[in-house]
Design a protein around this motif. Structure first.
Motif, PDB file in Angstrom:
ATOM      1  N   GLY A  12       0.817  -1.219   0.000  1.00  0.00           N
ATOM      2  CA  GLY A  12       0.000   0.000   0.000  1.00  0.00           C
ATOM      3  C   GLY A  12       0.841   1.256   0.000  1.00  0.00           C
ATOM      4  N   GLY A  16       1.087   0.743  -5.250  1.00  0.00           N
ATOM      5  CA  GLY A  16       0.015  -0.232  -5.059  1.00  0.00           C
ATOM      6  C   GLY A  16      -1.350   0.443  -5.051  1.00  0.00           C
ATOM      7  N   GLU A  35      -1.762  -4.498   3.020  1.00  0.00           N
ATOM      8  CA  GLU A  35      -0.620  -3.689   3.468  1.00  0.00           C
ATOM      9  C   GLU A  35      -0.191  -4.152   4.863  1.00  0.00           C
ATOM     10  OE1 GLU A  35       1.627  -1.280   2.576  1.00  0.00           O
ATOM     11  OE2 GLU A  35       2.250  -1.509   4.674  1.00  0.00           O
ATOM     12  N   GLY A  49       8.230  14.294  -2.570  1.00  0.00           N
ATOM     13  CA  GLY A  49       6.982  14.676  -3.239  1.00  0.00           C
ATOM     14  C   GLY A  49       7.152  15.409  -4.560  1.00  0.00           C
ATOM     15  N   THR A 172      -1.802  -6.139   7.746  1.00  0.00           N
ATOM     16  CA  THR A 172      -1.975  -7.520   7.293  1.00  0.00           C
ATOM     17  C   THR A 172      -0.772  -7.865   6.420  1.00  0.00           C
ATOM     18  OG1 THR A 172      -4.349  -7.131   7.249  1.00  0.00           O
ATOM     19  CG2 THR A 172      -3.558  -9.074   6.069  1.00  0.00           C
ATOM     20  N   VAL A 174       1.426 -10.222   4.044  1.00  0.00           N
ATOM     21  CA  VAL A 174       1.442 -11.385   3.146  1.00  0.00           C
ATOM     22  C   VAL A 174       2.737 -12.133   3.425  1.00  0.00           C
ATOM     23  CG1 VAL A 174       1.549 -12.153   0.746  1.00  0.00           C
ATOM     24  CG2 VAL A 174       0.068 -10.236   1.380  1.00  0.00           C
ATOM     25  N   ILE A 322      16.529  14.230   6.215  1.00  0.00           N
ATOM     26  CA  ILE A 322      15.831  12.961   6.006  1.00  0.00           C
ATOM     27  C   ILE A 322      16.759  12.037   5.243  1.00  0.00           C
ATOM     28  CG2 ILE A 322      13.862  11.849   4.841  1.00  0.00           C
ATOM     29  CD1 ILE A 322      12.867  13.718   6.954  1.00  0.00           C
ATOM     30  N   GLY A 324      16.269   8.255   3.734  1.00  0.00           N
ATOM     31  CA  GLY A 324      15.342   7.135   3.618  1.00  0.00           C
ATOM     32  C   GLY A 324      15.705   6.276   2.419  1.00  0.00           C
ATOM     33  N   PHE A 326      14.837   4.018  -1.008  1.00  0.00           N
ATOM     34  CA  PHE A 326      13.846   3.731  -2.049  1.00  0.00           C
ATOM     35  C   PHE A 326      14.501   2.943  -3.165  1.00  0.00           C
ATOM     36  CE2 PHE A 326      14.264   7.280  -5.319  1.00  0.00           C
ATOM     37  CZ  PHE A 326      15.372   7.870  -4.751  1.00  0.00           C
TER      38      PHE A 326
HETATM   39  C1  LIG Z   1      14.314  10.505   0.779  1.00  0.00           C
HETATM   40  C2  LIG Z   1      13.442  10.192  -0.401  1.00  0.00           C
HETATM   41  C3  LIG Z   1      12.956  11.207  -1.201  1.00  0.00           C
HETATM   42  C4  LIG Z   1      12.159  10.905  -2.289  1.00  0.00           C
HETATM   43  N1  LIG Z   1      11.675  11.926  -3.057  1.00  0.00           N
HETATM   44  C5  LIG Z   1      10.867  11.654  -4.099  1.00  0.00           C
HETATM   45  C6  LIG Z   1      10.328  12.695  -4.876  1.00  0.00           C
HETATM   46  O1  LIG Z   1      10.574  13.868  -4.631  1.00  0.00           O
HETATM   47  N2  LIG Z   1       9.507  12.361  -5.911  1.00  0.00           N
HETATM   48  C7  LIG Z   1       9.222  11.078  -6.216  1.00  0.00           C
HETATM   49  O2  LIG Z   1       8.485  10.836  -7.175  1.00  0.00           O
HETATM   50  N3  LIG Z   1       9.738  10.063  -5.497  1.00  0.00           N
HETATM   51  C8  LIG Z   1      10.545  10.321  -4.438  1.00  0.00           C
HETATM   52  N4  LIG Z   1      11.060   9.300  -3.705  1.00  0.00           N
HETATM   53  C9  LIG Z   1      10.793   7.920  -4.149  1.00  0.00           C
HETATM   54  C10 LIG Z   1       9.437   7.427  -3.696  1.00  0.00           C
HETATM   55  O3  LIG Z   1       9.423   7.410  -2.313  1.00  0.00           O
HETATM   56  C11 LIG Z   1       9.168   6.037  -4.269  1.00  0.00           C
HETATM   57  O4  LIG Z   1       9.227   6.095  -5.671  1.00  0.00           O
HETATM   58  C12 LIG Z   1       7.810   5.504  -3.876  1.00  0.00           C
HETATM   59  O5  LIG Z   1       7.617   5.599  -2.505  1.00  0.00           O
HETATM   60  C13 LIG Z   1       7.643   4.057  -4.296  1.00  0.00           C
HETATM   61  O6  LIG Z   1       6.402   3.602  -3.844  1.00  0.00           O
HETATM   62  P1  LIG Z   1       6.013   2.072  -3.771  1.00  0.00           P
HETATM   63  O7  LIG Z   1       4.559   2.013  -3.570  1.00  0.00           O
HETATM   64  O8  LIG Z   1       6.563   1.374  -4.946  1.00  0.00           O
HETATM   65  O9  LIG Z   1       6.830   1.484  -2.555  1.00  0.00           O
HETATM   66  P2  LIG Z   1       6.657   1.608  -0.967  1.00  0.00           P
HETATM   67  O10 LIG Z   1       6.298   2.990  -0.583  1.00  0.00           O
HETATM   68  O11 LIG Z   1       7.874   1.045  -0.374  1.00  0.00           O
HETATM   69  O12 LIG Z   1       5.405   0.733  -0.661  1.00  0.00           O
HETATM   70  C14 LIG Z   1       5.432  -0.656  -0.597  1.00  0.00           C
HETATM   71  C15 LIG Z   1       4.456  -1.079   0.455  1.00  0.00           C
HETATM   72  O13 LIG Z   1       4.291  -2.477   0.385  1.00  0.00           O
HETATM   73  C16 LIG Z   1       4.114  -2.975   1.686  1.00  0.00           C
HETATM   74  N5  LIG Z   1       4.481  -4.395   1.655  1.00  0.00           N
HETATM   75  C17 LIG Z   1       5.639  -4.927   1.198  1.00  0.00           C
HETATM   76  N6  LIG Z   1       5.619  -6.272   1.333  1.00  0.00           N
HETATM   77  C18 LIG Z   1       4.431  -6.596   1.874  1.00  0.00           C
HETATM   78  C19 LIG Z   1       3.842  -7.821   2.256  1.00  0.00           C
HETATM   79  N7  LIG Z   1       4.499  -8.969   2.121  1.00  0.00           N
HETATM   80  N8  LIG Z   1       2.606  -7.784   2.773  1.00  0.00           N
HETATM   81  C20 LIG Z   1       1.949  -6.635   2.903  1.00  0.00           C
HETATM   82  N9  LIG Z   1       2.470  -5.427   2.574  1.00  0.00           N
HETATM   83  C21 LIG Z   1       3.695  -5.411   2.065  1.00  0.00           C
HETATM   84  C22 LIG Z   1       5.055  -2.128   2.513  1.00  0.00           C
HETATM   85  O14 LIG Z   1       4.722  -2.107   3.879  1.00  0.00           O
HETATM   86  C23 LIG Z   1       4.916  -0.762   1.855  1.00  0.00           C
HETATM   87  O15 LIG Z   1       3.980   0.062   2.484  1.00  0.00           O
HETATM   88  C24 LIG Z   1      11.841   9.564  -2.608  1.00  0.00           C
HETATM   89  C25 LIG Z   1      12.346   8.560  -1.778  1.00  0.00           C
HETATM   90  C26 LIG Z   1      13.131   8.870  -0.691  1.00  0.00           C
HETATM   91  C27 LIG Z   1      13.663   7.772   0.135  1.00  0.00           C
END
Ligand SMILES: Cc1cc2nc3c(=O)[nH]c(=O)nc-3n(C[C@H](O)[C@H](O)[C@H](O)COP(=O)(O)OP(=O)(O)OC[C@H]3O[C@@H](n4cnc5c(N)ncnc54)[C@H](O)[C@@H]3O)c2cc1C
Length: 809
Positions: A12, A16, A35, A49, A172, A174, A322, A324, A326
């Motif tokens: 989530g 997702g 999630e 963002g 929850t 997976v 920050i 973090g 990714f």
């Molecule tokens: C410091 C920083 C700055 C950033 N700045 C930008 C920006 O300015 N602009 C931009 O576009 N992007 C930015 N990003 C990148 C951005 O954060 C990512 O591209 C984005 O968060 C990816 O989202 P996602 O949904 O793929 O992954 P995630 O946010 O990691 O989400 C995955 C989710 O899946 C859940 N999950 C995983 N495995 C399971 C399981 N087995 N069961 C249940 N749930 C599960 C996790 O708990 C998590 O919530 C930045 C990242 C960082 C670290």
């Protein structure tokens, strides 16, 4: 919790949630998202963002444009504030190359309707008074940039999806995924099981671990990333008071940094050279809305530049840092689509810019699942663009390279070094000894050109003509006038055998199948008549075929063939179990004839023959065709024979003045013969009618997509592939590299797919799609090359040997 659903989206984060939303938009409402913690708990909650439409790949730019345009709508429909700040963005250039890159990016955006403006440093300063003009020579302004609240956006997607009937289970986890024999899934969670038809891996930071639940090693790795936020700044307050709006975003390539207003201060993020992967082997499940320890020393070089370029920052206090993680794939683009070899399993991960790309990823994946087609050209994001060689170590090397080059230019002729050499064929050392300059594609090294003896085998990277230019010209002349030898292992090779193979292939291919001992060209289409692939088909028995296709599409095409497989038919990917050398040029027959007993006379071995013969002591399959369009042969052997074959041909060719040529010469030679290529002229957004694949299209049999082809033939294609003769700038000649806009009568009417300087014919040539009514031989267009509109004449036929006599000689 439901016990069954059509789709379970795992994860989530912003991606997702976007997938869930788009599935409901397309009418699939029996969908759930699971999630493990709370929405955004992975990398999304701490994202900066920022959102941009600018991207080196226009197809990715289009999806970013879609994403940025979506936020107002989901905000309104969900009632969830997305924190949208459309402040516009400046991409700042400090040198000529970067300025050229910006001009090219601006040009590429034109046919996507992106309205971006090149501005002077003074204009940039007026928009962004914090910058020091002296460090920049120009900038690109894009009004469609800004920043959003990542949590707000994720909740807005989720809210819209819920309104349409989707369910979301937070907290929850997976823990396992088990596939039933019918291809459906049991999704095991700590709150019970869900039986699902499809699963989507949107696991973000844990996408790799979710993949491992089903034995997959997805090429994805998280990197640490830092940004800092300053205390409120007087300069910012002054600007806001004077203009009534926020400062625009800034992207500063020299500092490898981005900068934007955050509240009353500034946010500054860097892509530092000393980058650090996070959890390189395994992501801990215990990681939950956490940050990593900041390390300002690591980003000190970027900060130094930032303080020079934006002096007010130097005296601003730092409120927050920050750090973090990714995720990235080896080339920085997302992994989207059906996972090869696993039924009903979809990827939506490795999205490094979720706020710029999440909407486009969700849209295309949902279309792919619901309609069977992503609906856009997402080749650059297809999860099938990597093979099994993209393992943990490869991904680690490539992702670190990619991260540290995030703000670097990758020139069109640049070959990046990380993770290489990986796959090499047995003649690698032989070719290296001949001063080969190497490139890599789909993990395999292939020779680009052969540097002159004694000189360093290195190519200068440039948007214009490189040091390879005169050497490649000599290679082309050698092929056209004498005989050239090259390696051709960098094709995808497949073998199709078993009763019913012919019938099966005939139903897939637009051309009728060749007779035994012959080879021909064909296309494969989807039901809507789009090009799925382009292949050479060689028939060695009634139900025994070799297929040759684009190597970069090997996993992509295997997935497609595998998805259509008929009972009794065996489809094998040959990979490097079959390697090749190619002889081309008027002397090719004499050279090969001198080492084989098989008669190569045209009456015995005509053009497009494919047979198993012995070459010296080497058992080989020899096809009489080459991509050079000259008399030539492709000789396919088991790898253990390739060195012996090379030595044999090299010795035999000496009296004929044989020399080596590489991929650059091949691209030049194919242009003057008007031969298109996969991933450029032929892609899933085009049709064979538009691409003028007439020779491969026979309506005397039934094949997938035939009805669509007939309908298009009846109404006429809206666009047509043109072949252009360009007049480069004589002062600073540059040839097309692909994706340049094509102008006609003062408007952008099309785009270039590929091109090259045709050395032997001394012409700068290009392919490109234009509206069919304009595709009239002799018609004049302009192609925008590095900011200059150069005259381009549409040619009716190949500039060299239009009757094809050389290859039939
Ligand atoms: C410091 C920083 C700055 C950033 N700045 C930008 C920006 O300015 N602009 C931009 O576009 N992007 C930015 N990003 C990148 C951005 O954060 C990512 O591209 C984005 O968060 C990816 O989202 P996602 O949904 O793929 O992954 P995630 O946010 O990691 O989400 C995955 C989710 O899946 C859940 N999950 C995983 N495995 C399971 C399981 N087995 N069961 C249940 N749930 C599960 C996790 O708990 C998590 O919530 C930045 C990242 C960082 C670290």
């Amino acid at each position: 919790m439901k016990s069954s659903a059509q789709v379970v989206v795992i994860g989530g984060g912003v991606v997702g949630a976007s997938v869930l939303y788009h599935l409901t938009e397309l009418g699939w409402t029996d969908v759930v998202l699971v999630e493990r913690k709370e929405l955004t708990a992975g990398s999304t909650w701490h994202a900066a963002g920022g959102m941009h439409t600018l991207n080196g790949d226009p197809n990715v730019a289009k999806l970013q444009q879609y994403t940025v345009g979506l936020y107002r709508e989901i905000e309104q429909r969900s009632g969830q504030n997305c924190g949208i700040h459309m402040n516009g963005g400046l991409t700042l250039a400090g040198d000529r190359e970067r300025m050229d890159w910006l001009r090219m990016a601006q040009a590429r955006g034109r046919y996507l309707g992106m309205d971006m403006e090149i501005i002077s440093p003074a204009e940039a300063k007026a928009m962004f008074p914090l910058l020091e003009e002296q460090y920049f020579i120009g900038a690109l302004f894009d009004a469609a940039e800004g920043h959003v609240d990542p949590t707000g956006v994720t909740r807005a997607y989720a809210g819209c999806a819920r309104q349409a009937g989707a369910e979301i289970y937070q907290h929850t986890w997976v823990s396992d995924l088990r596939q039933r024999p019918d291809g459906t899934w049991d999704v095991i969670t700590d709150a019970g099981e869900i039986h699902a038809e499809h699963i989507v891996n949107a696991g973000g930071l844990w996408a790799r671990e979710v993949g491992r639940m089903i034995g997959l090693e997805l090429p994805v790795l998280a990197m640490e990333h830092m940004y800092l936020i300053t205390e409120d700044m007087a300069e910012v307050a002054e600007y806001n008071a004077a203009t009534g709006h926020e400062l625009p975003m800034g992207m500063d390539f020299d500092g490898e940094l981005y900068i934007r207003q955050e509240g009353g201060g500034m946010l500054l993020g860097t892509y530092e050279q000393a980058c650090v992967p996070w959890s390189p082997r395994e992501t801990p499940w215990t990681f939950d809305q956490q940050l990593l320890a900041p390390d300002l020393d690591r980003i000190a070089p970027s900060l130094e530049i930032a303080f020079k370029h934006y002096p007010a920052l130097a005296s601003a206090g730092i409120k927050n840092v920050i750090n973090g993680p990714f995720t990235f794939a080896p080339d920085g683009n997302p992994l989207v689509g059906p996972v090869p070899g696993v039924r009903n399993c979809w990827a939506a991960c490795a999205v490094m810019a979720g706020l710029s790309q999440g909407g486009g990823v969700g849209l295309t994946l949902a279309r792919w699942m619901v309609d069977g087609d992503p609906g856009e050209d997402i080749w650059a994001m297809d999860v099938a663009r990597f093979g099994s060689w993209a393992n943990l170590a490869y991904t680690n090397a490539k992702v670190r390279e990619n991260y540290s080059r995030r703000f670097r230019i990758t020139f069109p002729n640049e070959e990046l070094p990380a993770g290489r050499p990986l796959h090499t064929t047995p003649v690698y050392d032989r070719l290296t000894a001949h001063n080969a300059v190497w490139g890599a594609s789909f993990g395999l090294e292939h020779p680009l050109w052969f540097q002159r003896p004694g000189a360093e085998p290195r190519e200068d990277v440039t948007f214009r003509r490189s040091n390879a230019f005169p050497v490649v010209a000599e290679e082309c002349t050698m092929v056209r006038e004498r005989v050239g030898l090259t390696e051709c292992s960098n094709f995808a090779k497949y073998r199709v055998t078993g009763a019913g193979s012919a019938e099966w292939l005939q139903r897939l291919f637009t051309n009728r199948l060749p007779r035994v001992g012959r080879i021909n060209l064909t296309a494969a289409l989807d039901p809507d008549g789009h090009i799925v692939g382009e292949f050479s088909v060689a028939r060695v028995g009634t139900d025994d075929f070799f297929l040759f296709g684009s190597q970069i599409a090997e996993a992509h095409h295997s997935r497609w063939f595998g998805g259509h497989l008929a009972d009794g038919v065996r489809f094998d990917v040959l990979g490097l179990s079959l390697v090749g050398l190619s002889l081309a040029g008027p002397g090719a027959r004499d050279v090969l004839q001198s080492v084989t007993d098989a008669s190569l006379a045209t009456e015995h071995y005509p053009f497009m023959t494919f047979r198993r013969i012995d070459v010296g002591m080497i058992p080989a399959y020899v096809g009489r065709m080459t991509y050079t369009g000259d008399l030539g042969y492709e000789i396919w052997v088991a790898p253990e024979y390739q060195r012996a074959l090379f030595d044999l041909l090299w010795r035999a060719g000496q009296p004929s003045g044989i020399g080596l040529f590489g991929f650059r010469a091949l691209m030049s030679l194919r242009m003057e013969k008007m031969f298109g290529t996969w991933a450029r002229e032929y892609r899933p957004i085009y049709t064979p009618v538009q691409a003028r694949m007439n020779r491969s299209l026979k309506l005397d049999h039934d094949f997938i997509g035939r009805a669509a082809v007939e309908a298009e033939l009846a109404r006429g294609p809206a666009r047509t592939l043109g072949y252009f003769d360009i007049t480069p700038d004589p002062a600073e000649p540059a040839d097309v590299v692909g994706d340049e806009p094509i102008w006609h009568d003062g408007a952008v009417v099309g785009w270039v797919t590929s091109g090259a300087y045709a050395h032997y014919s001394r012409r700068s040539l290009a392919f490109g799609y234009v509206p069919s009514e304009l595709a009239v031989p002799g018609a004049m267009f302009e192609v925008e090359i590095i900011g200059q509109r150069r005259p381009a004449r549409l040619l009716p036929e190949p500039v060299l040997d239009p009757a094809g006599q050389r290859m039939r000689a």
